[in-house]
Design an enzyme around this catalytic site. Structure first.
Site, PDB file in Angstrom:
ATOM      1  N   HIS A 181     -61.328 -63.554 -92.166  1.00 18.36           N
ATOM      2  CA  HIS A 181     -61.868 -62.216 -91.548  1.00 18.36           C
ATOM      3  C   HIS A 181     -61.243 -61.018 -92.282  1.00 18.36           C
ATOM      4  O   HIS A 181     -62.044 -60.077 -92.560  1.00 18.36           O
ATOM      5  CB  HIS A 181     -61.282 -62.066 -90.194  1.00 18.36           C
ATOM      6  CG  HIS A 181     -61.548 -60.657 -89.427  1.00 18.36           C
ATOM      7  ND1 HIS A 181     -60.925 -59.784 -89.496  1.00 18.36           N
ATOM      8  CD2 HIS A 181     -62.703 -60.275 -88.822  1.00 18.36           C
ATOM      9  CE1 HIS A 181     -61.072 -58.704 -88.765  1.00 18.36           C
ATOM     10  NE2 HIS A 181     -62.401 -58.966 -88.347  1.00 18.36           N
TER      11      HIS A 181
ATOM     12  N   HIS B   9     -67.499 -67.122 -82.362  1.00 21.54           N
ATOM     13  CA  HIS B   9     -66.952 -66.198 -83.045  1.00 21.54           C
ATOM     14  C   HIS B   9     -65.581 -66.798 -83.896  1.00 21.54           C
ATOM     15  O   HIS B   9     -64.450 -66.805 -83.352  1.00 21.54           O
ATOM     16  CB  HIS B   9     -66.264 -65.060 -82.133  1.00 21.54           C
ATOM     17  CG  HIS B   9     -65.899 -63.739 -82.803  1.00 21.54           C
ATOM     18  ND1 HIS B   9     -64.359 -63.694 -82.622  1.00 21.54           N
ATOM     19  CD2 HIS B   9     -66.355 -62.754 -83.730  1.00 21.54           C
ATOM     20  CE1 HIS B   9     -64.302 -62.316 -83.409  1.00 21.54           C
ATOM     21  NE2 HIS B   9     -65.288 -62.010 -83.725  1.00 21.54           N
TER      22      HIS B   9
HETATM   23  O1  G3P Z   1     -69.580 -59.954 -86.404  1.00 20.63           O
HETATM   24  C1  G3P Z   1     -69.277 -59.861 -84.802  1.00 20.63           C
HETATM   25  C2  G3P Z   1     -67.903 -59.482 -84.739  1.00 20.63           C
HETATM   26  O2  G3P Z   1     -66.992 -60.674 -85.253  1.00 20.63           O
HETATM   27  C3  G3P Z   1     -67.430 -58.145 -85.491  1.00 20.63           C
HETATM   28  O3  G3P Z   1     -66.295 -58.133 -85.611  1.00 20.63           O
HETATM   29  O4  G3P Z   1     -64.036 -57.820 -86.762  1.00 20.63           O
HETATM   30  O5  G3P Z   1     -64.404 -59.837 -85.607  1.00 20.63           O
HETATM   31  O6  G3P Z   1     -65.738 -59.490 -87.668  1.00 20.63           O
HETATM   32  P1  G3P Z   1     -65.108 -59.006 -86.394  1.00 20.63           P
HETATM   33 CA    CA Z   2     -67.542 -61.112 -87.652  1.00 20.99          CA
END
Ligand code: G3P
Ligand code: CA
Length: 317
Positions: free
Chosen positions: A79, A37
């Site tokens: 992000h 992530h």
């Molecule tokens: O894309 C999965 C997860 O990353 C969604 O949350 O806010 O970290 O992009 P975010």
């Molecule tokens: Ca994401």
């Protein structure tokens, strides 16, 4: 590793209900998918070369870039819509902010990525905010992320706020397609060792990529912000999802609230890859690893997004 009933708190209920889910209708591969992530973002600044390289070293199957767009139309891995949380933009461009009121009373300054050229964004330090040892890390372009992954790991790009960029005259989905095409990644198996999964919270963005642009790649519909799971997690809802995606990516909380969703999604032929594990707290579990284990092997998820790729439990033992 822990067994299914060692989980505590709210997730104990899950353990009881979802064990049955993974026994039925699981037509997916027995291997579980490790999605890093924002890279190995527990250990290195998110969305930087350092984070992606470490994620690959730690065995990530996929690295995850969230995508934003610069003023000159280049996809970058970032992000937030704005740059101030993860770069030193406020120091380098002190006057280039917009002031906004949030939560009714709080005045904040935002440096939106879409108001800076790529050349300007490349001047920013994207590492020091996390730790001085990462000083000099840059915001990578999507193309650079692809090159980091090429032949070594998959990529799992997320179209972030495509409607916001649409209002500014950008076509995020076409930009994604063009970049994938340039790198031979717009078809399954295009580059050995680098599978591509698409993802978005926007059903419309996924629909555009699949139906309008004809991108024949698997895709994940992210859920848990403003989606109404009571509608989506019905036979009709799953059939609708299958029109634009091959799987769902629910938040952990969504799976807690809908403990039979994995079984139902699998029965409908959809994969399930929840987010996000590690980096913050492990909720009701003693460790991040036990929490991940629970969602993978008790719950039966096909993989998960984690900030801690090194803690990903590869098997049930
Ligand atoms: O894309 C999965 C997860 O990353 C969604 O949350 O806010 O970290 O992009 P975010
Ligand atoms: Ca994401």
């Amino acid at each position: 590793m822990t067994g299914p009933f060692r989980a505590i708190g709210a997730y104990t209920v899950l353990a009881l209900c979802v064990g049955c889910a993974s026994d039925s209708g699981d037509t997916m591969s027995s291997g579980r998918i490790l999605v890093a992530h924002r890279g190995a973002s527990a250990y290195a600044p998110e969305h930087t070369r350092a984070a992606y390289e470490l994620a690959i070293e730690q065995g990530a199957d996929y690295i995850e870039p969230d995508l934003q767009i610069t003023s000159d139309g280049v996809l970058i891995a970032l992000h937030d819509l704005s740059l101030e949380r993860t770069t030193n933009v406020a120091e380098v461009f002190p006057d280039r902010f917009r002031e906004e009121v949030i939560r009714g009373t709080m005045l904040v300054r935002r440096w939106y990525a879409s108001e800076f050229t790529l050349a300007e964004i490349k001047q920013l330090d994207a590492g020091s905010w996390f730790d001085p040892r990462f000083a000099g890390e840059r915001v990578p372009t999507f193309a650079e992320v692809i090159e980091i992954a090429r032949g070594r790991a998959g990529i799992f790009p997320e179209t972030k706020a495509p409607e916001v960029y649409g209002d500014q005259g950008f076509d995020m989905e076409r930009l994604v397609q063009a970049e994938l095409q340039r790198h031979g990644l717009d078809v399954p198996g295009g580059v050995p060792g680098t599978p591509v999964l698409l993802q978005s919270f926007s059903a419309e963005s996924l629909r555009i990529m699949r139906q309008d642009l004809g991108i024949d790649l698997p895709s994940t519909f992210l859920m848990g912000t403003d989606t109404d799971e009571r509608v989506w997690f019905t036979p009709e809802g799953f059939e609708r999802i299958k029109e634009f995606a091959t799987g769902i990516g629910p938040s952990k909380n969504v799976l807690v609230a809908f403990p039979d969703a994995v079984a139902k999604a699998h029965a409908a032929g959809l994969t399930v890859i929840p987010y996000t594990f590690g980096g913050g707290d492990a909720d009701s579990f003693p460790t991040f690893q036990e929490e991940m284990w629970h969602f993978l092997y008790t719950f039966g998820a096909d993989g998960l997004f984690t900030n801690n790729p090194d803690l990903f439990p590869r098997d049930e033992s």
